[in-house]
Write an enzyme that holds these catalytic residues in place. Structure first.
Site, PDB file in Angstrom:
ATOM      1  N   LYS A  70       0.801  -1.232   0.000  1.00 13.44           N
ATOM      2  CA  LYS A  70       0.000   0.000   0.000  1.00 13.44           C
ATOM      3  C   LYS A  70       0.834   1.283   0.000  1.00 13.44           C
ATOM      4  CE  LYS A  70      -4.184  -1.820   2.137  1.00 13.44           C
ATOM      5  NZ  LYS A  70      -5.237  -1.606   3.143  1.00 13.44           N
ATOM      6  N   ASP A 106     -10.005   2.885   1.610  1.00 16.05           N
ATOM      7  CA  ASP A 106     -10.179   2.422   2.998  1.00 16.05           C
ATOM      8  C   ASP A 106     -10.758   3.569   3.823  1.00 16.05           C
ATOM      9  OD1 ASP A 106      -9.146  -0.142   2.648  1.00 16.05           O
ATOM     10  OD2 ASP A 106      -7.094   0.515   3.048  1.00 16.05           O
TER      11      ASP A 106
END
Ligand code: ATR
Length: 286
Positions: A70, A106
């Protein structure tokens, strides 16, 4: 059916076997009658750069990015969305004519889960437990929406580091402290919302909880980002006190709906996606 026109999406990470995203996204594509497919790709850290080049070469519509990529993926992209840049992590890539742009759904997914639960954020007092990657994304979006934040963590230095980043980026002050019963007690008395981002309570250690039940009250909305089990001990005990609760399952689904909408431009079928995740979770448990 896969055709010559099928657009390809997927998820890159390592390990990848337990991902629920293919079940969720393929159900959504089918539900909306879209000619898209979503596949899992195990990409070890040393292969990330080549994998990203491959997204352009193979004209993928986009991918999700998960552990351990990420952060490492960011310098390999052409553009980064502002919020993802602040957060310092990308979990979704969109390919627009060979230009790869990174997003963080997210954070957006967490926010959408709250909105769907009819919770408003501005000026709310929110206590976030934990200071890992998920906490950073959540704290950023909450600070961006002008919540009054306190971050408590076992290692208080990590909470302070997030507070510094938020102040630098958004000029919003965040309180921090060590995750102790004493600090929990003093911050929860006045909190509107409690968010657990620690791994306490996650399967298989489902009898763990970050907050003693005695410190919970019905005046707080309690959110857990753990989705396995879908109702943690924390959420069960908060529910017994009369609190509204939001499970990590909702955040998982909403990060998926946000990614789906970025890739397809079509409103995501949230109920179909939630059902697919619930079924995939059940199968993983068997
Ligand atoms: P994620 O990316 O999902 O946030 P992470 O970066 O590994 O995962 O973060 C896990 C969080 O759970 C951290 O805040 C961690 O606290 P530390 O920063 O002190 O490590 C917290 N955590 C994990 N196990 C814990 C435990 N037994 N007690 C308290 N906090 C715990």
């Amino acid at each position: 059916m896969i055709t010559g026109k099928t657009r390809v999406c997927g998820i890159i990470g390592d390990p990848i076997e337990h991902t629920l995203s293919p079940a969720m996204q393929n159900a959504a594509f089918t539900g909306k009658g879209l000619d898209y497919v979503y596949l899992p790709f195990r990409v070890p850290a040393g292969q990330l750069e080549k994998a990203v080049q491959g997204l352009r070469a193979l004209d993928f519509a986009g991918v999700n990015v998960t552990i351990p990529h990420k952060v490492a993926v960011m310098p390999l992209l052409d553009e980064i969305d502002g919020l993802a840049e602040y957060i310092g992590a990308v979990n979704t890539i969109v390919n627009r004519n060979g230009v790869l742009k990174g997003y963080n759904t997210d954070a957006a997914g967490f926010y959408e889960a709250l909105v769907a639960g009819h919770i408003t954020i501005p000026q709310k007092k929110i206590v976030v437990l934990g200071a890992g990657g998920a906490a950073r994304a959540i704290a950023f979006i909450l600070a961006d929406k002008r919540a009054k934040l306190t971050i408590l963590n076992r290692t208080p230095g990590s909470a302070e580091a997030i507070a510094r980043l938020i102040f630098k980026a958004l000029r919003v002050e965040v309180k921090t402290g060590e995750l102790t019963d004493k600090n929990l007690k003093s911050s929860l008395v006045e909190a509107d919302i409690l968010v657990n981002t620690t791994s306490l309570g996650m399967s298989p250690r489902t009898s763990d909880t970050p907050v003693p039940a005695a410190l919970l009250s019905k005046d707080q909305v309690v959110v857990d980002i753990i989705y396995n089990p879908w109702q943690t001990r924390l959420l069960k005990e908060a529910g017994q006190k009369g609190s509204s609760v939001i499970s990590g399952l909702e955040m998982l689904v909403r990060q998926g709906t946000a990614a789906f909408e970025l890739w397809t431009g079509v409103k995501a079928p949230v109920d179909i996606m939630r059902k697919a995740v619930e079924e995939a979770l059940k199968k993983n448990e068997e």
